[in-house]
Scaffold this motif. Structure first.
Motif, mmCIF file in Angstrom:
data_model
loop_
_atom_site.group_PDB
_atom_site.id
_atom_site.type_symbol
_atom_site.label_atom_id
_atom_site.label_comp_id
_atom_site.label_asym_id
_atom_site.label_seq_id
_atom_site.Cartn_x
_atom_site.Cartn_y
_atom_site.Cartn_z
ATOM 1 N N GLU A 184 0.816 -1.207 0.000
ATOM 2 C CA GLU A 184 0.000 0.000 0.000
ATOM 3 C C GLU A 184 0.855 1.264 0.000
ATOM 4 O O GLU A 184 0.563 2.228 -0.710
ATOM 5 C CB GLU A 184 -0.935 -0.006 1.212
ATOM 6 C CG GLU A 184 -1.919 1.144 1.224
ATOM 7 C CD GLU A 184 -2.910 1.035 2.377
ATOM 8 O OE1 GLU A 184 -3.521 2.069 2.726
ATOM 9 O OE2 GLU A 184 -3.076 -0.062 2.940
ATOM 10 N N MET A 251 -5.406 -7.888 -3.203
ATOM 11 C CA MET A 251 -5.997 -6.950 -4.147
ATOM 12 C C MET A 251 -6.428 -5.667 -3.438
ATOM 13 O O MET A 251 -6.238 -4.555 -3.952
ATOM 14 C CB MET A 251 -7.196 -7.586 -4.839
ATOM 15 C CG MET A 251 -7.686 -6.829 -6.046
ATOM 16 S SD MET A 251 -6.621 -7.034 -7.481
ATOM 17 C CE MET A 251 -7.037 -8.719 -7.960
ATOM 18 N N ASP A 252 -6.987 -5.792 -2.241
ATOM 19 C CA ASP A 252 -7.419 -4.621 -1.488
ATOM 20 C C ASP A 252 -6.241 -3.708 -1.163
ATOM 21 O O ASP A 252 -6.378 -2.470 -1.186
ATOM 22 C CB ASP A 252 -8.109 -5.044 -0.191
ATOM 23 C CG ASP A 252 -9.490 -5.643 -0.426
ATOM 24 O OD1 ASP A 252 -10.065 -5.396 -1.505
ATOM 25 O OD2 ASP A 252 -9.980 -6.374 0.455
ATOM 26 N N LEU A 255 -5.406 -1.842 -4.298
ATOM 27 C CA LEU A 255 -6.446 -0.834 -4.576
ATOM 28 C C LEU A 255 -6.211 0.440 -3.763
ATOM 29 O O LEU A 255 -6.639 1.526 -4.167
ATOM 30 C CB LEU A 255 -7.831 -1.395 -4.261
ATOM 31 C CG LEU A 255 -8.424 -2.378 -5.271
ATOM 32 C CD1 LEU A 255 -9.597 -3.141 -4.666
ATOM 33 C CD2 LEU A 255 -8.862 -1.651 -6.546
ATOM 34 N N ARG A 256 -5.515 0.306 -2.631
ATOM 35 C CA ARG A 256 -5.271 1.463 -1.757
ATOM 36 C C ARG A 256 -3.872 2.048 -1.931
ATOM 37 O O ARG A 256 -3.429 2.853 -1.100
ATOM 38 C CB ARG A 256 -5.487 1.060 -0.291
ATOM 39 C CG ARG A 256 -6.910 0.643 0.043
ATOM 40 C CD ARG A 256 -7.147 0.638 1.541
ATOM 41 N NE ARG A 256 -6.289 -0.287 2.251
ATOM 42 C CZ ARG A 256 -6.617 -1.554 2.540
ATOM 43 N NH1 ARG A 256 -7.804 -2.038 2.157
ATOM 44 N NH2 ARG A 256 -5.783 -2.331 3.200
ATOM 45 N N ARG A 264 -2.391 5.739 -11.858
ATOM 46 C CA ARG A 264 -3.606 6.289 -11.259
ATOM 47 C C ARG A 264 -3.951 7.658 -11.855
ATOM 48 O O ARG A 264 -5.129 7.995 -12.031
ATOM 49 C CB ARG A 264 -3.390 6.394 -9.750
ATOM 50 C CG ARG A 264 -4.518 6.943 -8.914
ATOM 51 C CD ARG A 264 -5.716 6.050 -8.853
ATOM 52 N NE ARG A 264 -6.672 6.280 -9.927
ATOM 53 C CZ ARG A 264 -7.838 5.663 -10.035
ATOM 54 N NH1 ARG A 264 -8.192 4.754 -9.139
ATOM 55 N NH2 ARG A 264 -8.644 5.930 -11.041
ATOM 56 N N GLU A 272 -11.891 2.032 -10.415
ATOM 57 C CA GLU A 272 -10.995 1.340 -9.492
ATOM 58 C C GLU A 272 -9.751 0.832 -10.221
ATOM 59 O O GLU A 272 -9.844 0.267 -11.313
ATOM 60 C CB GLU A 272 -11.707 0.155 -8.836
ATOM 61 C CG GLU A 272 -12.707 0.545 -7.767
ATOM 62 C CD GLU A 272 -13.191 -0.653 -6.990
ATOM 63 O OE1 GLU A 272 -13.170 -0.612 -5.747
ATOM 64 O OE2 GLU A 272 -13.591 -1.638 -7.626
ATOM 65 N N ALA A 274 -6.173 -1.366 -9.193
ATOM 66 C CA ALA A 274 -5.315 -2.086 -8.247
ATOM 67 C C ALA A 274 -3.937 -2.169 -8.888
ATOM 68 O O ALA A 274 -3.746 -2.905 -9.851
ATOM 69 C CB ALA A 274 -5.871 -3.484 -7.975
ATOM 70 N N HIS A 275 -2.977 -1.397 -8.367
ATOM 71 C CA HIS A 275 -1.707 -1.291 -9.079
ATOM 72 C C HIS A 275 -0.510 -1.285 -8.135
ATOM 73 O O HIS A 275 -0.633 -1.081 -6.925
ATOM 74 C CB HIS A 275 -1.698 -0.026 -9.948
ATOM 75 C CG HIS A 275 -1.657 1.260 -9.156
ATOM 76 N ND1 HIS A 275 -0.596 2.136 -9.208
ATOM 77 C CD2 HIS A 275 -2.556 1.818 -8.306
ATOM 78 C CE1 HIS A 275 -0.829 3.181 -8.424
ATOM 79 N NE2 HIS A 275 -2.017 3.006 -7.867
ATOM 80 N N THR A 300 -12.761 -5.595 -17.153
ATOM 81 C CA THR A 300 -11.454 -5.517 -16.495
ATOM 82 C C THR A 300 -10.331 -5.830 -17.473
ATOM 83 O O THR A 300 -10.430 -6.772 -18.254
ATOM 84 C CB THR A 300 -11.405 -6.502 -15.317
ATOM 85 O OG1 THR A 300 -12.442 -6.194 -14.394
ATOM 86 C CG2 THR A 300 -10.058 -6.442 -14.606
#
Length: 347
Positions: A184, A251-252, A255-256, A264, A272, A274-275, A300
């Protein structure tokens, strides 16, 4: 009860059908193989499909991916726009090299631009490290709560994009906090601690099953291409190595991701993404890469953009520009083909 005699040819046909079914069931555990089927978007030619399976055991091999060996003609216009954006960045002196890999999960189709060129992945390796560590927890659940700290002195290059709250290198942390700080916040101290805890034999098995080159030296010196790195993101999305719940946990975190200047920045805020990103430097050149999954309204897709240039501050803008071009092109292509499949009635 009356019994009817079955003709010999019917017996033979039934035997052949039964044998085929048995072979199909038994074939589920075989090694990956190429199956030639007609590619619906090809220009009248046959394009072999590549099936990749993960060997969980001698009898269980879940499907990792099934995709055509050929680039999709569907995305020819998108690729042309991406190439134009890359050439423009080079002419403006913003980048010396840019590589791209894109895969549409709705169709299983893909395209690439200089996708085999290899780069120093920098901290992009934190995703495969995380995949490996969470796989390790299946046989060693205590790893989740074990206190882990840095072993020795960490010789790290300067963070160009430093985390908002850097980790204390002298502290001890559990797996959840280290994964959060690594994925993150892209904290290199957390990533280094995780890499020290990793089972390298299992990591090399992951590389092998994804069809990637073996790790010959240190993790820091493992070169990756855009097409190669895409295999890790796909493995997270399709979840053949981890349970779906564990994959969603990773994945979460992606995503953050708090890095907002590359991928982004090129995609609308409401979509959304996720990177993961990585940075590297050496020999007077800098590299910046940003890759992940875009959960776009039309479906996706996976996109990897890897860059190299002489001025690091110019690279985030190049990454954002290329990802923006991909996003716009993928949306336009999906809308065009959607209208072709569902024509509106005449007024």
């Amino acid at each position: 009860m009356l019994r009817k005699k079955m003709p010999l040819y019917a017996v033979a046909a039934a035997w052949a059908a039964g044998t085929t079914c048995v072979l199909l069931v038994m074939g589920h555990g075989e090694a990956p193989r190429k199956i030639a089927i007609h590619h619906p978007e090809s220009t009248g030619t046959h394009c072999p499909y590549i099936l990749k399976r993960v060997q969980v055991s001698a009898h269980v091999r879940p499907l990792l991916s099934a995709e055509p060996q050929c680039e999709s003609s569907r995305y020819a216009e998108v690729k042309e726009a991406v190439v134009h954006a890359i050439e423009r960045a080079k002419v403006e002196g913003l980048a010396e090299a840019v590589s791209v890999y894109v895969r549409d999960f709705n169709k299983g189709e893909w395209f690439t631009v200089d996708g085999d060129r290899r780069y120093d992945p920098g901290s992009l390796t934190k995703l495969p490290v995380a995949l490996t560590l969470l796989r390790m927890t299946e046989s060693d659940p205590a790893l989740r709560t074990r206190a882990m700290g840095l072993k020795g002195t960490l010789n790290m290059p300067e963070h160009r994009h430093a985390p908002s709250e850097p980790l204390d290198p002298s502290g001890a942390y559990d797996l959840a906090e280290l994964l959060e700080r690594s994925l993150e916040h892209s904290d290199k101290t957390a990533s280094a601690i995780l890499a020290q805890q990793m089972d390298y034999k299992l990591f090399r098995s992951l590389l092998r099953q994804l069809g990637l080159p073996d790790l010959a030296g240190d993790l820091d010196s493992y070169p990756l291409s855009s097409a190669g790195y895409a295999q890790f993101i796909e493995a997270l999305y399709t979840s053949p190595f981890l349970s779906p719940r564990t994959s969603q946990y990773l994945m979460d975190l992606l995503l953050r991701s708090e890095f907002k200047d590359g991928m982004r920045a090129g995609i609308p805020e409401e979509v959304e993404v996720a990177h993961d990103f990585g940075e590297a430097s050496g020999d007077g050149a800098f590299q910046l890469h940003d890759a992940g999954l875009v959960f776009a309204p039309n479906g996706t897709y996976l996109a990897v953009v890897m860059t190299q240039g002489r001025a690091f501050d110019a690279l985030p803008g190049v990454v954002a520009r290329v990802h923006e071009t991909i996003y716009q092109g993928m949306g336009a292509t999906s809308a065009h083909h959607g209208r072709a499949r569902n024509p509106q009635p005449a007024a």
